[in-house]
Design a protein around this motif. Structure first.
Motif, PDB file in Angstrom:
ATOM      1  N   VAL A   1     -13.895  -9.879 -13.052  1.00 36.49           N
ATOM      2  CA  VAL A   1     -12.525  -9.471 -12.749  1.00 36.49           C
ATOM      3  C   VAL A   1     -12.558  -7.843 -13.512  1.00 36.49           C
ATOM      4  O   VAL A   1     -11.779  -6.596 -12.892  1.00 36.49           O
ATOM      5  CB  VAL A   1     -11.928 -10.032 -13.488  1.00 36.49           C
ATOM      6  N   SER A   2     -12.862  -7.719 -14.356  1.00 36.30           N
ATOM      7  CA  SER A   2     -12.896  -6.169 -14.459  1.00 36.30           C
ATOM      8  C   SER A   2     -13.645  -4.891 -13.349  1.00 36.30           C
ATOM      9  O   SER A   2     -12.883  -4.182 -13.499  1.00 36.30           O
ATOM     10  CB  SER A   2     -13.474  -5.567 -15.992  1.00 36.30           C
ATOM     11  N   GLU A   3     -14.498  -5.343 -13.556  1.00 33.92           N
ATOM     12  CA  GLU A   3     -15.001  -4.923 -12.335  1.00 33.92           C
ATOM     13  C   GLU A   3     -14.290  -5.097 -10.669  1.00 33.92           C
ATOM     14  O   GLU A   3     -14.411  -3.911  -9.621  1.00 33.92           O
ATOM     15  CB  GLU A   3     -16.247  -5.190 -11.114  1.00 33.92           C
ATOM     16  N   LEU A   4     -13.839  -5.683 -10.155  1.00 33.50           N
ATOM     17  CA  LEU A   4     -12.603  -6.221  -9.322  1.00 33.50           C
ATOM     18  C   LEU A   4     -11.059  -5.297  -9.543  1.00 33.50           C
ATOM     19  O   LEU A   4     -10.917  -3.941  -8.470  1.00 33.50           O
ATOM     20  CB  LEU A   4     -12.179  -7.088  -8.746  1.00 33.50           C
ATOM     21  N   GLN A   5     -11.218  -5.108 -10.752  1.00 30.73           N
ATOM     22  CA  GLN A   5      -9.994  -4.180 -10.973  1.00 30.73           C
ATOM     23  C   GLN A   5     -10.259  -2.877 -10.648  1.00 30.73           C
ATOM     24  O   GLN A   5      -9.690  -2.139 -10.263  1.00 30.73           O
ATOM     25  CB  GLN A   5      -9.057  -4.560 -12.507  1.00 30.73           C
ATOM     26  N   SER A   6     -10.962  -2.262 -11.486  1.00 31.97           N
ATOM     27  CA  SER A   6     -11.901  -1.028 -10.988  1.00 31.97           C
ATOM     28  C   SER A   6     -12.422  -0.601  -9.824  1.00 31.97           C
ATOM     29  O   SER A   6     -11.655   0.661  -9.030  1.00 31.97           O
ATOM     30  CB  SER A   6     -13.262  -0.873 -12.454  1.00 31.97           C
ATOM     31  N   GLU A   7     -12.736  -1.333  -8.870  1.00 33.79           N
ATOM     32  CA  GLU A   7     -12.615  -1.086  -7.773  1.00 33.79           C
ATOM     33  C   GLU A   7     -11.518  -1.198  -6.880  1.00 33.79           C
ATOM     34  O   GLU A   7     -10.691  -0.001  -6.172  1.00 33.79           O
ATOM     35  CB  GLU A   7     -13.570  -1.923  -7.313  1.00 33.79           C
ATOM     36  N   LYS A   8     -10.297  -1.280  -7.246  1.00 36.72           N
ATOM     37  CA  LYS A   8      -9.257  -1.525  -7.227  1.00 36.72           C
ATOM     38  C   LYS A   8      -7.796  -0.048  -7.083  1.00 36.72           C
ATOM     39  O   LYS A   8      -7.489  -0.089  -6.294  1.00 36.72           O
ATOM     40  CB  LYS A   8      -8.142  -3.165  -7.675  1.00 36.72           C
ATOM     41  N   LYS A   9      -8.860  -0.173  -8.448  1.00 36.91           N
ATOM     42  CA  LYS A   9      -7.845   1.373  -9.480  1.00 36.91           C
ATOM     43  C   LYS A   9      -8.784   2.379  -7.629  1.00 36.91           C
ATOM     44  O   LYS A   9      -7.602   3.040  -7.388  1.00 36.91           O
ATOM     45  CB  LYS A   9      -7.939   1.182 -10.307  1.00 36.91           C
ATOM     46  N   ASP A  10      -9.771   2.589  -7.701  1.00 34.45           N
ATOM     47  CA  ASP A  10     -10.747   3.513  -6.721  1.00 34.45           C
ATOM     48  C   ASP A  10     -10.180   3.305  -5.560  1.00 34.45           C
ATOM     49  O   ASP A  10      -9.916   4.525  -5.102  1.00 34.45           O
ATOM     50  CB  ASP A  10     -12.469   3.632  -6.922  1.00 34.45           C
ATOM     51  N   LEU A  11      -9.861   2.239  -5.060  1.00 33.57           N
ATOM     52  CA  LEU A  11      -8.943   2.240  -3.314  1.00 33.57           C
ATOM     53  C   LEU A  11      -7.946   2.442  -3.438  1.00 33.57           C
ATOM     54  O   LEU A  11      -7.615   3.157  -2.508  1.00 33.57           O
ATOM     55  CB  LEU A  11      -9.272   0.791  -3.316  1.00 33.57           C
ATOM     56  N   HIS A  12      -6.932   2.094  -5.151  1.00 28.49           N
ATOM     57  CA  HIS A  12      -5.428   2.473  -4.881  1.00 28.49           C
ATOM     58  C   HIS A  12      -5.549   4.370  -4.675  1.00 28.49           C
ATOM     59  O   HIS A  12      -4.728   4.831  -3.832  1.00 28.49           O
ATOM     60  CB  HIS A  12      -4.908   2.382  -6.066  1.00 28.49           C
ATOM     61  N   LYS A  13      -6.547   4.846  -5.354  1.00 28.00           N
ATOM     62  CA  LYS A  13      -6.726   5.818  -5.312  1.00 28.00           C
ATOM     63  C   LYS A  13      -7.128   7.095  -3.637  1.00 28.00           C
ATOM     64  O   LYS A  13      -6.426   7.540  -4.023  1.00 28.00           O
ATOM     65  CB  LYS A  13      -7.665   6.536  -6.329  1.00 28.00           C
ATOM     66  N   LEU A  14      -7.815   6.334  -3.263  1.00 26.96           N
ATOM     67  CA  LEU A  14      -8.473   6.676  -2.008  1.00 26.96           C
ATOM     68  C   LEU A  14      -7.691   6.581  -0.668  1.00 26.96           C
ATOM     69  O   LEU A  14      -7.510   7.083  -0.174  1.00 26.96           O
ATOM     70  CB  LEU A  14      -9.873   5.804  -1.469  1.00 26.96           C
TER      71      LEU A  14
ATOM     72  N   ASP B   1      -4.367   6.934  -1.813  1.00 27.81           N
ATOM     73  CA  ASP B   1      -2.975   7.684  -2.029  1.00 27.81           C
ATOM     74  C   ASP B   1      -3.655   9.208  -1.183  1.00 27.81           C
ATOM     75  O   ASP B   1      -2.560  10.052  -1.001  1.00 27.81           O
ATOM     76  CB  ASP B   1      -2.874   7.801  -3.674  1.00 27.81           C
ATOM     77  N   GLN B   2      -4.500   9.475  -1.323  1.00 31.14           N
ATOM     78  CA  GLN B   2      -5.533  10.566  -1.033  1.00 31.14           C
ATOM     79  C   GLN B   2      -5.226  10.747   0.697  1.00 31.14           C
ATOM     80  O   GLN B   2      -5.052  10.850   0.989  1.00 31.14           O
ATOM     81  CB  GLN B   2      -6.740  10.340  -1.341  1.00 31.14           C
ATOM     82  N   GLN B   3      -5.402   9.793   0.851  1.00 30.33           N
ATOM     83  CA  GLN B   3      -5.564   9.144   2.797  1.00 30.33           C
ATOM     84  C   GLN B   3      -3.808  10.017   2.960  1.00 30.33           C
ATOM     85  O   GLN B   3      -3.957  10.493   3.842  1.00 30.33           O
ATOM     86  CB  GLN B   3      -6.018   8.315   3.283  1.00 30.33           C
ATOM     87  N   GLN B   4      -3.329   9.251   1.853  1.00 36.63           N
ATOM     88  CA  GLN B   4      -1.359   9.025   2.697  1.00 36.63           C
ATOM     89  C   GLN B   4      -1.325  11.153   3.022  1.00 36.63           C
ATOM     90  O   GLN B   4      -0.669  10.926   3.141  1.00 36.63           O
ATOM     91  CB  GLN B   4      -1.329   8.576   2.201  1.00 36.63           C
ATOM     92  N   ARG B   5      -1.980  11.496   1.071  1.00 32.24           N
ATOM     93  CA  ARG B   5      -1.401  12.713   1.155  1.00 32.24           C
ATOM     94  C   ARG B   5      -2.030  13.656   2.253  1.00 32.24           C
ATOM     95  O   ARG B   5      -1.002  14.566   2.809  1.00 32.24           O
ATOM     96  CB  ARG B   5      -1.761  13.385   0.362  1.00 32.24           C
ATOM     97  N   LEU B   6      -2.918  13.026   2.644  1.00 30.73           N
ATOM     98  CA  LEU B   6      -3.482  13.958   3.962  1.00 30.73           C
ATOM     99  C   LEU B   6      -2.840  13.550   5.235  1.00 30.73           C
ATOM    100  O   LEU B   6      -2.258  15.186   6.136  1.00 30.73           O
ATOM    101  CB  LEU B   6      -5.085  13.084   4.305  1.00 30.73           C
ATOM    102  N   ALA B   7      -2.422  12.573   5.746  1.00 29.42           N
ATOM    103  CA  ALA B   7      -1.739  12.648   6.688  1.00 29.42           C
ATOM    104  C   ALA B   7      -0.591  12.777   6.072  1.00 29.42           C
ATOM    105  O   ALA B   7       0.156  13.410   7.626  1.00 29.42           O
ATOM    106  CB  ALA B   7      -1.702  10.047   6.893  1.00 29.42           C
ATOM    107  N   LEU B   8       0.206  12.881   5.206  1.00 29.68           N
ATOM    108  CA  LEU B   8       1.376  13.929   5.646  1.00 29.68           C
ATOM    109  C   LEU B   8       0.803  15.684   5.906  1.00 29.68           C
ATOM    110  O   LEU B   8       1.919  16.430   6.295  1.00 29.68           O
ATOM    111  CB  LEU B   8       1.858  13.582   4.384  1.00 29.68           C
TER     112      LEU B   8
END
Length: 195
Positions: A99-112, A114-121
């Motif tokens: 579960v903690s591994e999945l949470q860590s991966e989820k956080k990384d995906l959220h960061k990515l 966010d970055q993608q949305q900023r770049l799109a803007l």
């Protein structure tokens, strides 16, 4: 290939995690030096029995799990035994780890994301700036090539027409000159009766 050797994918399937989770665990655990446990054939990495044990131990390691539990605010004081079975503790620890591994991966995906949305803007903003610059350039109303070509075409036609007139005038003058020369030419005596 020896039956003792397994790929990272096979080990991940046995543990019940993804290949990426195994690689992340290997990177995080300083006790696992994968080079001493692996051999490579083509692009595939094979892990020997000792390496497999080290990876399995890393996933079941209570201290690393406890660190992660504290990080994720899991209460370590709760009795996790399943029906008084201590082996159930290992399973629960494994699941918490997963579960903690999945949470860590989820956080990384959220960061990515966010970055993608900023770049799109940013891309959208730059595109709008380019569009406004293009519109400003169009507003300058530079003479179009078509207008220039029409002007040149008309000028060329006028010059051609003027040259044609001059040529026709010259041809007329030449004809007139020939007529005058013919009339002024002295006639020979034998040509008098022909007329």
């Amino acid at each position: 290939m020896s039956e003792n050797l397994k790929t990272i994918k096979e080990i991940a399937d046995e543990i019940g995690v993804s290949k990426q989770a195994v690689w992340q665990k290997i990177k995080k655990e300083s006790s696992i030096d994968l080079r001493q446990f692996t051999s490579k054939k083509g692009n595939t990495v094979y892990v020997n029995v000792d390496g497999q044990k080290a990876i399995n131990t890393a996933f079941l390691n209570k201290t690393s799990t406890k660190k992660r539990q504290r990080k994720d605010f899991v209460d370590d004081n709760v009795d996790n035994s399943v029906d008084g079975n201590p082996e159930g503790n290992e399973e629960i620890l494994f699941l918490r780890n997963l579960v903690s591994e999945l949470q860590s991966e989820k956080k990384d995906l959220h960061k990515l994301l966010d970055q993608q949305q900023r770049l799109a803007l940013q891309d959208k903003k730059v595109l709008e700036e380019y569009k406004s610059e293009i519109n400003e350039l169009k507003a300058l109303k530079m003479p179009s090539q078509e207008t220039e070509f029409k002007h040149l075409d008309n000028q060329y036609k006028d010059e051609v027409n003027a040259l044609k007139e001059k040529l026709e005038n010259l041809q007329e003058q030449i004809k007139d000159q020939k007529r005058i020369e013919e009339q002024e030419k002295p006639r020979k005596w034998w040509g008098l009766w022909r007329k």
